[in-house]
Scaffold this motif. Structure first.
Motif, PDB file in Angstrom:
ATOM      1  N   ALA A 323       0.827  -1.208   0.000  1.00 56.67           N
ATOM      2  CA  ALA A 323       0.000   0.000   0.000  1.00 56.67           C
ATOM      3  C   ALA A 323       0.862   1.258   0.000  1.00 56.67           C
ATOM      4  O   ALA A 323       0.516   2.258  -0.636  1.00 56.67           O
ATOM      5  N   SER A 324       1.983   1.226   0.700  1.00 58.32           N
ATOM      6  CA  SER A 324       2.886   2.374   0.743  1.00 58.32           C
ATOM      7  C   SER A 324       3.541   2.635  -0.609  1.00 58.32           C
ATOM      8  O   SER A 324       3.944   3.773  -0.903  1.00 58.32           O
ATOM      9  N   LEU A 325       3.644   1.579  -1.427  1.00 55.35           N
ATOM     10  CA  LEU A 325       4.259   1.698  -2.755  1.00 55.35           C
ATOM     11  C   LEU A 325       3.202   1.816  -3.842  1.00 55.35           C
ATOM     12  O   LEU A 325       3.383   1.325  -4.953  1.00 55.35           O
ATOM     13  N   GLU A 326       2.112   2.478  -3.523  1.00 50.41           N
ATOM     14  CA  GLU A 326       0.991   2.583  -4.456  1.00 50.41           C
ATOM     15  C   GLU A 326       1.415   3.171  -5.801  1.00 50.41           C
ATOM     16  O   GLU A 326       0.918   2.778  -6.855  1.00 50.41           O
ATOM     17  N   ASP A 327       2.364   4.100  -5.795  1.00 53.43           N
ATOM     18  CA  ASP A 327       2.765   4.782  -7.026  1.00 53.43           C
ATOM     19  C   ASP A 327       4.075   4.246  -7.588  1.00 53.43           C
ATOM     20  O   ASP A 327       4.750   4.935  -8.360  1.00 53.43           O
ATOM     21  N   VAL A 328       4.441   3.020  -7.241  1.00 57.30           N
ATOM     22  CA  VAL A 328       5.755   2.508  -7.628  1.00 57.30           C
ATOM     23  C   VAL A 328       5.921   2.439  -9.140  1.00 57.30           C
ATOM     24  O   VAL A 328       7.006   2.717  -9.668  1.00 57.30           O
ATOM     25  N   THR A 329       4.869   2.081  -9.879  1.00 60.17           N
ATOM     26  CA  THR A 329       5.019   2.002 -11.337  1.00 60.17           C
ATOM     27  C   THR A 329       5.141   3.398 -11.962  1.00 60.17           C
ATOM     28  O   THR A 329       5.741   3.533 -13.031  1.00 60.17           O
ATOM     29  N   ASP A 330       4.595   4.413 -11.300  1.00 58.89           N
ATOM     30  CA  ASP A 330       4.820   5.785 -11.773  1.00 58.89           C
ATOM     31  C   ASP A 330       6.266   6.200 -11.525  1.00 58.89           C
ATOM     32  O   ASP A 330       6.877   6.886 -12.349  1.00 58.89           O
ATOM     33  N   ASN A 333       8.202   4.685 -14.122  1.00 58.82           N
ATOM     34  CA  ASN A 333       7.701   5.141 -15.424  1.00 58.82           C
ATOM     35  C   ASN A 333       7.314   3.974 -16.344  1.00 58.82           C
ATOM     36  O   ASN A 333       7.616   3.966 -17.535  1.00 58.82           O
ATOM     37  N   ILE A 334       6.655   2.970 -15.778  1.00 56.89           N
ATOM     38  CA  ILE A 334       6.130   1.846 -16.559  1.00 56.89           C
ATOM     39  C   ILE A 334       4.637   1.752 -16.279  1.00 56.89           C
ATOM     40  O   ILE A 334       4.207   1.770 -15.130  1.00 56.89           O
ATOM     41  N   ASP A 335       3.844   1.642 -17.327  1.00 60.72           N
ATOM     42  CA  ASP A 335       2.388   1.636 -17.187  1.00 60.72           C
ATOM     43  C   ASP A 335       1.871   0.215 -16.922  1.00 60.72           C
ATOM     44  O   ASP A 335       1.343  -0.443 -17.800  1.00 60.72           O
ATOM     45  N   GLU A 336       2.041  -0.223 -15.682  1.00 61.41           N
ATOM     46  CA  GLU A 336       1.510  -1.539 -15.282  1.00 61.41           C
ATOM     47  C   GLU A 336       0.314  -1.260 -14.388  1.00 61.41           C
ATOM     48  O   GLU A 336       0.400  -1.303 -13.161  1.00 61.41           O
ATOM     49  N   GLY A 337      -0.823  -0.981 -15.009  1.00 62.53           N
ATOM     50  CA  GLY A 337      -1.958  -0.433 -14.306  1.00 62.53           C
ATOM     51  C   GLY A 337      -2.753  -1.411 -13.465  1.00 62.53           C
ATOM     52  O   GLY A 337      -3.633  -0.990 -12.703  1.00 62.53           O
ATOM     53  N   MET A 338      -2.502  -2.706 -13.559  1.00 63.78           N
ATOM     54  CA  MET A 338      -3.255  -3.687 -12.784  1.00 63.78           C
ATOM     55  C   MET A 338      -2.584  -4.019 -11.453  1.00 63.78           C
ATOM     56  O   MET A 338      -3.084  -4.830 -10.669  1.00 63.78           O
ATOM     57  N   ASP A 339      -1.430  -3.407 -11.184  1.00 64.56           N
ATOM     58  CA  ASP A 339      -0.700  -3.577  -9.914  1.00 64.56           C
ATOM     59  C   ASP A 339      -0.241  -5.014  -9.672  1.00 64.56           C
ATOM     60  O   ASP A 339      -0.084  -5.441  -8.524  1.00 64.56           O
ATOM     61  N   VAL A 340       0.007  -5.753 -10.750  1.00 65.16           N
ATOM     62  CA  VAL A 340       0.515  -7.118 -10.586  1.00 65.16           C
ATOM     63  C   VAL A 340       1.922  -7.089 -10.011  1.00 65.16           C
ATOM     64  O   VAL A 340       2.269  -7.864  -9.120  1.00 65.16           O
ATOM     65  N   PHE A 341       2.739  -6.178 -10.512  1.00 67.15           N
ATOM     66  CA  PHE A 341       4.106  -6.065 -10.009  1.00 67.15           C
ATOM     67  C   PHE A 341       4.114  -5.700  -8.534  1.00 67.15           C
ATOM     68  O   PHE A 341       4.858  -6.277  -7.737  1.00 67.15           O
ATOM     69  N   LYS A 342       3.270  -4.728  -8.172  1.00 69.06           N
ATOM     70  CA  LYS A 342       3.248  -4.272  -6.776  1.00 69.06           C
ATOM     71  C   LYS A 342       2.738  -5.361  -5.841  1.00 69.06           C
ATOM     72  O   LYS A 342       3.384  -5.675  -4.835  1.00 69.06           O
TER      73      LYS A 342
END
Length: 470
Positions: A323-330, A333-342
């Motif tokens: 939850a603290s890394l909510e903006d990690v893909t931003d 700078n990679i558009d992984e919008g489904m938060d699979v990586f996170k």
């Protein structure tokens, strides 16, 4: 049956498949402990709803114009990977003559996979239980293509990915000849092969695809009810995903189920509390669902190794970190919008490392045979083994996935990204015939009727007109 002279002993003349059923009673080795088979058969059936559950979760998180594609993929991925597992996925992962990195073709097409005992189970039951692990992993990974990945190439990539990425990593981790198995790293039910591999590969998928055309516009999940129901299916199935991973009906399996539930529960608490302070005292149903999933991810490698208090801590910490890394893909700078990586990549890494810290032999020995101490049990080197697990799986999954996708990108007919006009219009409208999620066509028709009756369109509490096109 009465015409045969049944021999209750496993027929060693055909050791590869458990004996000739025309000559011997191949069920006899399991008669004394048949409850183990019944338990794993039940777990196998309960694990399957995870797959459509992921489809519902992803479909609800996406915009409506790309939601149907994610439901379709959940079934087509299941079909494609089940076929792959039958042909050569199982043998590349679990062949008894495998090397330290990959199996061979000894059991290609499930040849000679029948009644041979694998612990308390016939091998064919073990094979189908493990099949759903592979299917669920690929279904998780496919979320990296959110809203701009072409459907048929995604299935081709899924087939190749399961063969080139999942099978080797699962062989490293769970085959008795695998190098991580013999290190040993501790991975009870898939922190590496399932979560880290899928999370890193989804990141590679998003990177190679490139950013969505409309990424700069913030979109909310189009259907929170779908997200909630999908999470419920996943939580339900994960109880048996982890509970069945002991491959027997011992107290350790029951302990793993409790650990799974408590970690999902504290995961919700960790995410909701983090959200509460990050978002000025506001709550989120989607956040609670993501917290449950983060807790499930974190406990997956640890469920059969750690005491309950540790499971509760693992769930809370994993969810709070994610939850603290909510903006990690931003940030990257990679558009992984489904938060699979996170959720799965980072969550799997956190869970795997915490497994090395909190694993306790008092818990693993509840099955009577597994002695797996961690740092708190006097085996601090286990943390280093877990780090080796995390680094190797992360690097291999990301690199191999990126290479496969770059090659596919330039093969005629296998271009992985949808054309711009299809992406903007919506993949659903382009790919499917006269179908929409939630039958929104009828909703629009009713709205038009209301409009013709001089009734104002629905508005938000702030007085804004509701836009159903997004």
């Amino acid at each position: 049956m009465s015409e045969l002279e049944w021999n209750p002993v496993w027929n060693t003349s055909r050791p590869d498949n458990g004996g000739d059923p025309h000559v011997v009673n191949v069920n006899a080795p399991f008669d004394a402990n048949g409850y183990h088979m019944v338990w794993i058969m039940a777990c196998t059936a309960v694990v399957w709803p995870i797959i459509p559950g992921i489809g519902l979760l992803y479909g609800g998180l996406a915009r409506r114009k790309a939601s149907l594609a994610l439901l379709w993929q959940s079934f087509l991925v299941s079909a494609t990977i089940s076929f792959q597992w039958w042909v050569f996925g199982y043998t590349l992962t679990y062949s008894p003559t495998a090397g330290p990195f990959i199996g061979d073709f000894r059991h290609i097409g499930l040849r000679d996979v029948a009644a041979k005992p694998i612990g308390f189970l016939p091998e064919i039951l073990f094979a189908v239980f493990q099949c759903f692990f592979c299917v669920a992993t690929v279904q998780i990974m496919i979320g990296g293509a959110l809203e701009r990945g072409r459907l048929v190439p995604s299935l081709v990539f899924s087939f190749i990915w399961a063969t080139v990425v999942y099978c080797p990593i699962a062989c490293w981790t769970w085959n008795s000849n695998g190098w991580l198995y013999n290190l040993p790293s501790l991975d009870y039910a898939g922190g590496g092969p399932v979560h880290i591999a899928s999370g890193m590969s989804a990141l590679a998928y998003a990177l190679v695809l490139g950013k969505r055309k409309e990424r700069s516009v913030k979109h909310r999940p189009h259907n929170v009810t779908m997200v909630f129901l999908g999470t419920c299916f996943i939580w339900f199935g994960w109880l048996c995903f982890n509970g069945g991973s002991t491959l027997n009906a011992t107290v350790r399996a029951m302990y793993a189920m409790f650990n799974t539930n408590i970690a999902a529960s504290t995961g919700i608490m960790g995410w909701v509390l983090t959200d509460y302070f990050r978002k000025n005292g506001k709550f989120s149903v989607v956040g609670a669902c993501e917290g449950a999933i983060a807790g499930l991810v974190g406990i997956t490698p640890a469920a059969g190794y750690v005491p309950v208090w540790s499971a509760a801590l693992i769930g809370f910490v994993t969810a709070a970190v994610c939850a603290s890394l909510e903006d990690v893909t931003d940030w990257i700078n990679i558009d992984e919008g489904m938060d699979v990586f996170k959720l799965h990549g980072i969550g799997g890494i956190v869970g795997s490392i915490l497994t090395g810290i909190f694993a306790h032999s008092d818990i693993s020995m509840l099955d009577g045979v597994t002695n797996a101490p961690g740092a708190v049990d006097g085996n601090a080197i286990q943390i280093a083994y877990q780090l080796a697990d995390v680094v190797s799986i992360s690097a291999y999954a990301f690199t191999a996935s990126a290479i496969i996708l770059f090659v596919m990108k330039y093969i005629p007919g296998l271009s992985i990204r949808a054309p711009e006009k299809v992406e903007v219009m919506g993949i659903d409208a382009h790919e499917f015939h006269n179908e929409e999620v939630g039958d929104w066509g009828m909703v629009q028709k009713d709205h038009d009727i209301l409009g013709s009756m001089m009734i104002s369109p629905p508005r938000t509490p702030q007085g804004e007109t509701v836009d159903k096109s997004a």
